[in-house]
Structures are given as C-alpha cells and as structure tokens.
Design a protein around this motif. Structure first.
Motif, PDB file in Angstrom:
ATOM      1  N   VAL A 187     -43.695   3.593  85.942  1.00 63.99           N
ATOM      2  CA  VAL A 187     -44.409   4.006  84.740  1.00 63.99           C
ATOM      3  C   VAL A 187     -45.317   3.522  83.395  1.00 63.99           C
ATOM      4  O   VAL A 187     -44.648   2.259  84.359  1.00 63.99           O
ATOM      5  CB  VAL A 187     -42.859   4.013  83.744  1.00 63.99           C
ATOM      6  N   TYR A 246     -37.916  13.941  87.027  1.00 64.26           N
ATOM      7  CA  TYR A 246     -37.606  14.284  85.908  1.00 64.26           C
ATOM      8  C   TYR A 246     -37.912  13.273  84.613  1.00 64.26           C
ATOM      9  O   TYR A 246     -38.365  11.862  85.207  1.00 64.26           O
ATOM     10  CB  TYR A 246     -35.863  14.327  85.873  1.00 64.26           C
ATOM     11  N   PHE A 256     -38.246  11.043  80.604  1.00 59.32           N
ATOM     12  CA  PHE A 256     -37.081  10.382  80.150  1.00 59.32           C
ATOM     13  C   PHE A 256     -37.428   9.343  78.603  1.00 59.32           C
ATOM     14  O   PHE A 256     -38.299   9.414  79.467  1.00 59.32           O
ATOM     15  CB  PHE A 256     -35.965  10.309  80.705  1.00 59.32           C
ATOM     16  N   TYR A 285     -35.936   6.945  76.064  1.00 57.25           N
ATOM     17  CA  TYR A 285     -35.362   6.162  75.622  1.00 57.25           C
ATOM     18  C   TYR A 285     -35.248   5.175  74.617  1.00 57.25           C
ATOM     19  O   TYR A 285     -36.619   4.809  74.373  1.00 57.25           O
ATOM     20  CB  TYR A 285     -34.115   5.246  76.800  1.00 57.25           C
ATOM     21  N   LEU A 309     -30.267   8.278  74.751  1.00 57.81           N
ATOM     22  CA  LEU A 309     -31.857   9.354  75.394  1.00 57.81           C
ATOM     23  C   LEU A 309     -32.195  10.082  73.471  1.00 57.81           C
ATOM     24  O   LEU A 309     -31.232  10.408  72.830  1.00 57.81           O
ATOM     25  CB  LEU A 309     -30.873   9.983  75.835  1.00 57.81           C
ATOM     26  N   LYS A 340     -35.579  14.252  76.900  1.00 58.55           N
ATOM     27  CA  LYS A 340     -36.183  14.756  78.173  1.00 58.55           C
ATOM     28  C   LYS A 340     -36.806  15.879  78.920  1.00 58.55           C
ATOM     29  O   LYS A 340     -36.244  16.789  77.812  1.00 58.55           O
ATOM     30  CB  LYS A 340     -34.599  14.495  79.070  1.00 58.55           C
ATOM     31  N   LEU A 395     -36.854  18.311  82.391  1.00 58.14           N
ATOM     32  CA  LEU A 395     -36.473  18.299  83.407  1.00 58.14           C
ATOM     33  C   LEU A 395     -37.794  19.504  83.725  1.00 58.14           C
ATOM     34  O   LEU A 395     -37.766  19.913  85.849  1.00 58.14           O
ATOM     35  CB  LEU A 395     -35.249  19.046  83.466  1.00 58.14           C
ATOM     36  N   PHE A 440     -38.097   3.067  75.485  1.00 56.93           N
ATOM     37  CA  PHE A 440     -38.423   3.687  76.769  1.00 56.93           C
ATOM     38  C   PHE A 440     -38.844   4.339  77.675  1.00 56.93           C
ATOM     39  O   PHE A 440     -38.060   5.549  77.313  1.00 56.93           O
ATOM     40  CB  PHE A 440     -37.548   2.613  77.466  1.00 56.93           C
ATOM     41  N   VAL A 449     -32.317  15.871  90.997  1.00 55.70           N
ATOM     42  CA  VAL A 449     -31.144  15.155  91.785  1.00 55.70           C
ATOM     43  C   VAL A 449     -31.673  15.732  93.140  1.00 55.70           C
ATOM     44  O   VAL A 449     -30.077  14.764  94.499  1.00 55.70           O
ATOM     45  CB  VAL A 449     -29.662  15.591  91.264  1.00 55.70           C
ATOM     46  N   ARG A 488     -31.920  10.735  95.178  1.00 59.62           N
ATOM     47  CA  ARG A 488     -31.953   9.509  94.415  1.00 59.62           C
ATOM     48  C   ARG A 488     -31.853   9.799  93.245  1.00 59.62           C
ATOM     49  O   ARG A 488     -32.672  10.892  92.658  1.00 59.62           O
ATOM     50  CB  ARG A 488     -33.591   9.386  94.845  1.00 59.62           C
ATOM     51  N   ARG A 489     -31.396   9.108  92.427  1.00 59.00           N
ATOM     52  CA  ARG A 489     -31.225   9.026  90.650  1.00 59.00           C
ATOM     53  C   ARG A 489     -31.682   7.543  90.098  1.00 59.00           C
ATOM     54  O   ARG A 489     -31.258   8.196  89.187  1.00 59.00           O
ATOM     55  CB  ARG A 489     -29.392   9.517  90.852  1.00 59.00           C
ATOM     56  N   ALA A 490     -32.104   6.934  90.579  1.00 56.62           N
ATOM     57  CA  ALA A 490     -32.288   5.540  90.005  1.00 56.62           C
ATOM     58  C   ALA A 490     -33.473   6.343  89.047  1.00 56.62           C
ATOM     59  O   ALA A 490     -34.409   6.599  88.915  1.00 56.62           O
ATOM     60  CB  ALA A 490     -32.847   5.143  91.034  1.00 56.62           C
ATOM     61  N   LEU A 491     -33.752   5.224  87.563  1.00 58.15           N
ATOM     62  CA  LEU A 491     -34.204   5.056  86.961  1.00 58.15           C
ATOM     63  C   LEU A 491     -35.919   4.618  86.983  1.00 58.15           C
ATOM     64  O   LEU A 491     -34.954   3.335  87.154  1.00 58.15           O
ATOM     65  CB  LEU A 491     -33.797   5.552  85.352  1.00 58.15           C
ATOM     66  N   PHE A 521     -38.178   2.678  84.514  1.00 58.71           N
ATOM     67  CA  PHE A 521     -38.467   2.929  83.707  1.00 58.71           C
ATOM     68  C   PHE A 521     -40.446   1.833  83.414  1.00 58.71           C
ATOM     69  O   PHE A 521     -40.130   0.994  84.498  1.00 58.71           O
ATOM     70  CB  PHE A 521     -37.994   1.419  82.873  1.00 58.71           C
TER      71      PHE A 521
END
Lengths: 116, 115
Positions: A4, A32, A34, A36, A46, A49, A51, A90, A97, A101-104, A106
């Motif tokens: 990013v 996805y 987002f 923040y 948040l 977002k 999706l 951010f 999902v 893998r769910r890690a964001l 930034f």
C-alpha cells in the motif's frame, strides 16, 4: 505479496475546505480495502471499508472513498473538513477471508492537519 | 459500544528483559491479532490467533515472541528477551471471523520502550 502506498505524508488544509487523501495498492489477488483513522493518543478506528459491490463507499464522520480497480486506488475524500478531523489516516488492504489470510497490510499513513 | 482494551498503556523495560503485553478483545470475537508500529514507520502485522493456535504470522514474529489466551478474556503477547529495536507501539485487534464482513477492531495500543 501486497503493498500500500500513501502518496502524501502530510496534508495541510483549511477548515471547511475539501480534502482528498490518496491511496494506491498492489496485489496479485482481489483485496478488501480499509481506511482507519488514529486520533492523537488513541488506537486505530475504522472509517470505512470496501469489500465488494458499489465502488463508492461512505463511512463515518462524512468521509467517503472510491475504489478504482483499473487504477488500483482507494482515495479518501471529505467535502468539508473540521478541526476535529486532524489525525493520522491509514489505508490498508487484506485478502478475502476465504484465502485463509487475514493480515492487514498498511500504508505509511497521512497526517491531515486542519487549520482554522 | 464494545471495544478492545490494552494494558499497560506504556511500558519501559531494560534490554534482555521479558515483557508481557495484555489485551482484552471484544467478547464475541474469535480472531485476535497483534500489530506493531515502530516510530515513524508503518503499522506491521505480527500474528493472528484463532481457536487457541496461531493461524498466521509474519517474518517479524520469530522465536522471541509468543502469544497466549490464558483465560476466556485475555490475549497476551510475550517478548522473551527484549531488544532495543522492539521499541514500538503494539496494537491488539480482534474480529468476528465471519466472512465476508471481516473487520478488525483495534485497541489503543501499548507503547513499549526498551532501554
């Protein structure tokens, strides 16, 4: 791998002026997206977002963002800022999902400074 | 509104010491995360935790780090032998785990300073 880029580290703006905070991403899979916000001495909250579905998403505090797949961008906008919007913003991405893998991931953040 | 809480808000420790950072995730959430932000740098993912085991971790999360859910409410990050470069803000987050509305909610962070 995902990345990013937030093109502006700081954005000074006068109160009641419009603002755009830029975010571009890179990913080999669908993502996805987002935004923040971090107010001084607070955690990450948040804002909004994306999706799927409509590319224009509305968030809290009058912010909105538009997903542009061809330009791999997710810029944040507000038509009229207030002093209280002064904060660090951010942009982040994650994989769907079902990839497991769910890690964001930034961006480096953009400091919005609203001046009277 | 439910929120993620973290303790302590600040911690100062000597290099080589062990520290435990604590988090209370939102009560009905099933996934828990730790991130860190070194001063002036990006927020970086460390680890995610689900069903009492690590589900994903980054290359940062080496043997120096461990996570645990010691009871039904707390989620901890242990750093065994702290180094100067571990100085950072550490954020805990949690999510329901219910696809596709996967949103991570963050705590206020613990600022760790290693001297």
């Amino acid at each position: 791998a995902q990345s990013v880029t937030q093109l502006d580290s700081q954005v000074p703006v006068f109160e009641e002026a419009p603002v755009e905070l830029r975010c571009n991403y890179s990913s080999s899979v669908s993502v996805y997206l987002f935004w923040y916000v971090q107010y001084p001495n607070q955690g990450l909250q948040l804002l909004l977002k994306y999706l799927s579905g409509s590319t224009l998403v509305k968030g809290i505090n009058g912010f909105e963002a538009e997903f542009n797949k061809s330009q791999t961008s997710f810029h944040l906008r507000k038509p009229s800022v207030h002093i209280s919007d002064t904060a660090e913003y951010f942009c982040a991405v994650s994989s769907p999902v079902d990839t497991g893998r769910r890690a964001l991931t930034f961006g480096s953040g953009t400091r919005l400074q609203v001046q009277p | 509104e439910p929120e993620v809480t973290q303790t302590p808000s600040h911690q100062v420790t000597q290099m080589g010491q062990e520290v435990i950072l604590r988090c209370v995730p939102i009560s009905n959430h099933l996934y828990f995360y730790w991130y860190r932000q070194i001063l002036g740098q990006k927020v970086e993912f460390l680890v995610s935790f689900y069903n009492n085991e690590i589900s994903e971790k980054s290359e940062i999360f080496d043997d120096q780090f461990s996570v645990e859910r010691p009871d039904g409410s707390n989620f901890t990050l242990k750093i065994r032998s702290t180094k100067l470069e571990d100085s950072a803000m550490y954020f805990c987050a949690s999510s329901t785990g219910l696809a596709p509305e996967e949103t991570q909610y963050f705590g206020p962070g613990t600022r760790l300073l290693v001297l």
